[in-house]
Design an enzyme around this catalytic site. Structure first.
Site, mmCIF file in Angstrom:
data_model
loop_
_atom_site.group_PDB
_atom_site.id
_atom_site.type_symbol
_atom_site.label_atom_id
_atom_site.label_comp_id
_atom_site.label_asym_id
_atom_site.label_seq_id
_atom_site.Cartn_x
_atom_site.Cartn_y
_atom_site.Cartn_z
ATOM 1 C CB CYS A 169 -10.500 -3.922 13.830
ATOM 2 S SG CYS A 169 -10.111 -3.422 12.163
ATOM 3 C CD GLU A 210 -2.594 1.083 -4.616
ATOM 4 O OE1 GLU A 210 -2.656 0.243 -3.693
ATOM 5 O OE2 GLU A 210 -3.589 1.434 -5.279
ATOM 6 C CE LYS A 249 -11.221 -7.667 7.330
ATOM 7 N NZ LYS A 249 -10.347 -7.229 6.235
ATOM 8 C CB SER A 306 -5.384 0.935 -1.663
ATOM 9 O OG SER A 306 -4.489 -0.144 -1.748
ATOM 10 C CD GLU A 320 -11.817 -8.615 2.655
ATOM 11 O OE1 GLU A 320 -11.526 -7.436 2.438
ATOM 12 O OE2 GLU A 320 -11.293 -9.290 3.563
ATOM 13 C CD GLU A 369 -14.260 -9.405 -6.693
ATOM 14 O OE1 GLU A 369 -15.326 -9.956 -7.023
ATOM 15 O OE2 GLU A 369 -14.165 -8.691 -5.698
ATOM 16 C CD GLU A 422 -3.280 0.530 1.995
ATOM 17 O OE1 GLU A 422 -3.072 -0.264 2.938
ATOM 18 O OE2 GLU A 422 -4.385 1.026 1.776
ATOM 19 C CB CYS A 424 -7.745 -2.877 5.666
ATOM 20 S SG CYS A 424 -6.197 -2.157 5.224
#
Lengths: 157, 572
Positions: free
Chosen positions: B501, B280, B356, B317, B359, B364, B277, B297
């Site tokens: 979190c 990037e 999550k 990102s 996710e 993907e 990251e 994230c």
């Protein structure tokens, strides 16, 4: 469909959330019900989440979310009809059509709506099918009324 | 100013509500619908008190204090009223506590106990509802709902999502998505904050315990587990440890006893995320790429952008989140190294998060038909399987995490708090741009529980405006400001849950604000006391690049560690 809704929305320039109910009424007037697409469209216009519009619309009996049946049955649940047994009448229609009030049969033939007093208390219990008033409807008559409309439809009348 | 509560003088602030003054003075008044910091809704009436000179009982959450008012919080009349309310709430409740996920952790149950409800005085028709299991993250059981409205409010007022609202009325009233459709096709972002505020078992996470237990007991599976940075400072609370206690060692021991073949630390792949990251970010700055760059994230945030702000998708990102990065590395580098067929590996992550789970199911997130991760458990589910196995964290001896993905920098550990990803990224980006370590590693502006934190960092003559945002209502505000040109930001971290979190939707239910603060403090103490505070100095990260990935943003990284996003058409 989008055009119909655009036309309706154009009557409400710079509308805020207080215009929601009149808009819903107008859309239902033209389309017969509130579709998912219509609600999404109205939501974008008024900047309101669809869940909120659905919440408002389900609060009132007048809004429907399925297309009307070919024959739209309105059952009066006003005071006089209630006294004369309209609750049992409503149950009979629900049982016979296998749908809840506010829904449409799968074949698209009938839809059911509960309405407050339709102003024909002398004829209680009363129902209206596509505007045709039937007086003194007792539960026993439900089958024959439905049969009559099915035949009517089959004969293309 | 002063008011009198139960014959005792207590201090009150002009304009505040009676309940707030009572709470501050330590007078306990029950409530089922009150949400600190939000406008009182007065829905549940549990907080009614008697006020001298007034005829009826008064809901203390919505009644402003007046000088000298005399309050009785537990008069026989108030108690009777509360008991009746609970009895009425129970009249159409399924009454199935023994089968409920919230058994022994339910506000309705607690109140029923406190008020001495001993018989079913009112028995109404039970509400007939379909359980909504359509979402990979959240299960809704409206039969257990008491219509307090907290889930609706957190979804709208804190998260700015409004996936749910009240529908119908009277005895038919219930919480619904638009058109009563499944949560999976609604605008729900799976954050699980609704679960955190639900007083009953009407909302819970989709459980993946069975898949995990089945895999552990399958001799043909090699079961790998990773735990997120915040888990070690929260899971202890489920076993009576003080909030914020870092139990990483004993948790690792418990995970081994449960039968996991390898125990890895997601903080390691947080370091890896930072390498990618930060690279990037530097690449975007040097090559006039799309700025501001947003962190990626937090999966609730990703779905939020995909559906509400698709024009900002290029700003996200492309880095996968740490759990997915470690998942991808385990099924490639690790599998190769240890001689496993990736299909043999069952990869589990313990996350503070319900999103999550969603996710991990994104198409993907995998390669060649093999998902990066096979199951995601929340902190709560972890505690459940530990208890189910008859283990107690209090009896464990600490054990170290497995290599090669065990060593982490404390920068990776900071991923658990709002502002932590940003702080970790700045440390590494600074090094990547200048080749030097930062003089002061701690970025104080980005710490704390504020929903929007901003700072300006000077790196080699460039001034970087950075922001750390938590709670998507705040993110909405920032995105609107950025779009309107009111904010000039280069890099923004967004965490879906307020505080990050440590207060995620998968964490222990019922934590109070001081517990959240203790968790945050604990993570910052780990960073303060750590000898390794930067991701680029993690020797296992260096080794991973040397042996396998080559360099950040390299070919293999692109294949394994980066992803893409697309606009989502949901009913908003």
């Amino acid at each position: 469909m989008n055009e119909t809704i655009e036309t309706i929305l154009s009557k409400y320039p710079n509308a805020k959330r207080d215009a929601l109910i009149p808009i819903l009424q107008d859309v239902q007037e033209v389309e017969g019900h509130l579709s998912v697409e219509a609600v999404a469209h109205i939501g974008k216009y008024l900047n309101l989440p669809a869940s909120k519009i659905y919440g408002v619309a389900t609060f009132y009996n007048q809004f429907r979310f399925e297309t009307l049946g070919k024959y739209h049955i309105q059952i009066c649940r006003g005071t006089a009809c209630h006294v004369k047994g309209s609750a049992k009448l409503l149950d009979a229609f629900k049982r016979e059509l296998k749908i809840e009030a506010g829904r449409t049969t799968r074949d698209g033939m009938f839809s059911l709506e509960v309405v407050a007093c339709i102003g024909a208390c002398g004829l209680a219990p009363v129902i209206s099918v596509n505007g045709e008033v039937h007086a003194g409807v007792v539960p026993d008559k439900v089958k024959s009324i439905l049969k009559m409309y099915r035949e009517k439809d089959a004969n293309n009348e | 100013m002063y008011i009198e509560a139960n014959g005792r003088q207590i201090e009150a602030k002009p304009g505040e509500m009676v309940l707030d003054a009572l709470n501050r003075a330590g007078v306990k008044v029950p409530t089922l619908c009150h949400m600190a910091g939000l406008f009182p809704s007065g829905a549940c009436r549990m907080c009614v008190v008697e006020i001298e000179g007034m005829n009826g009982l008064v809901p203390s959450c919505a009644f402003p204090v007046q000088e000298g008012m005399k309050i009785k919080t537990h008069s026989p009349r108030a108690i009777r009223a509360r008991k009746t309310i609970v009895e009425l709430l129970l009249s159409d409740h399924p009454d199935d506590c023994l089968y409920c996920v919230r058994n022994k952790n339910c506000q309705l149950q607690d109140l029923s106990e406190e008020l001495g409800v001993r018989q079913r005085r009112y028995t109404g028709a039970k509400s007939e509802c379909n359980i909504d299991t359509s979402s990979p993250s959240i299960v809704r059981d409206p039969a257990k709902c008491i219509l307090c409205g907290k889930c609706v409010r957190v979804c709208e007022e804190i998260q700015g999502v409004s996936a749910i609202d009240f529908a119908k009325r009277g005895s038919k009233a219930h919480i619904a998505t638009a058109f009563d459709m499944g949560l999976n096709v609604s605008s729900c972002i799976n954050c699980g904050q609704c679960i955190m505020v639900c007083p009953t078992g009407a909302l819970r996470e989709t459980s993946n315990i069975k898949e995990v237990m089945d895999a552990i007991h399958d001799p043909n599976k090699f079961v790998v587990v990773q735990h997120a940075p915040s888990i070690s400072v929260t899971v202890g609370e489920e076993f009576g440890l003080k909030p914020g206690t870092d139990s990483v060692g004993i948790m690792t021991a418990a995970l081994r006893r449960l039968g996991f073949d390898r125990v890895f630390d997601t903080s390691f792949s947080a370091d890896l995320t930072i390498m990618e990251e930060a690279a990037e970010l530097v690449h975007r700055i040097k090559n006039d790429g799309v700025l501001p760059m947003f962190t990626s994230c937090s999966p609730g945030w990703i779905k939020f952008v995909e559906q509400f702000y698709p024009e900002f998708i290029p700003n996200l990102s492309t880095c996968k989140s740490p759990q997915e990065m470690l998942g991808a590395i385990v099924k490639s580098y690790f599998a190769e190294r240890e001689g496993f067929d990736p299909k043999q590996i069952f990869s589990v992550s313990i996350m503070p998060c319900t999103a999550k789970k969603f996710e991990a199911e994104r198409p993907e997130m995998g390669r060649h038909g093999i998902a990066d991760l096979d199951a995601v458990l929340t902190t709560r589910e972890l505690a459940r399987i530990i208890k189910m196995r008859g283990l107690d964290l209090n009896d464990m001896q600490p054990q170290p995490t497995d290599t090669p993905f065990g060593e982490r920098s404390s920068a990776g550990k900071l991923f658990g708090v709002s502002g932590g990803v940003m702080e970790a990224a700045i440390r590494t980006a600074h090094y990547m741009i200048t080749g030097d370590e930062m003089d002061e590693m701690q970025v104080k502006d980005l710490r704390g529980l504020n929903g929007i934190k901003e700072s300006t960092i000077k790196v080699a003559g460039i001034e970087l405006n950075v922001a750390a945002v938590s709670g998507l209502g705040n993110a909405r505000q920032m995105l609107d400001d950025i779009r309107a040109g009111k904010k000039q930001i280069h890099f923004m971290e967004v965490m879906t849950c307020p505080g990050g979190c440590i207060a995620g939707g998968g964490q222990p239910v019922g934590a109070r604000l001081d517990a959240i603060k203790a968790r945050m403090k604990s993570l910052y103490e780990i960073d303060r006391d750590s000898l390794l505070v930067t991701s680029y100095n993690n020797k296992y990260i260096k080794k991973l690049y040397d042996e396998f990935l080559e360099k950040p943003l390299g070919h293999r990284s692109h294949e394994l560690l980066h992803t893409h996003y697309a606009q989502r058409d949901v009913l908003m």
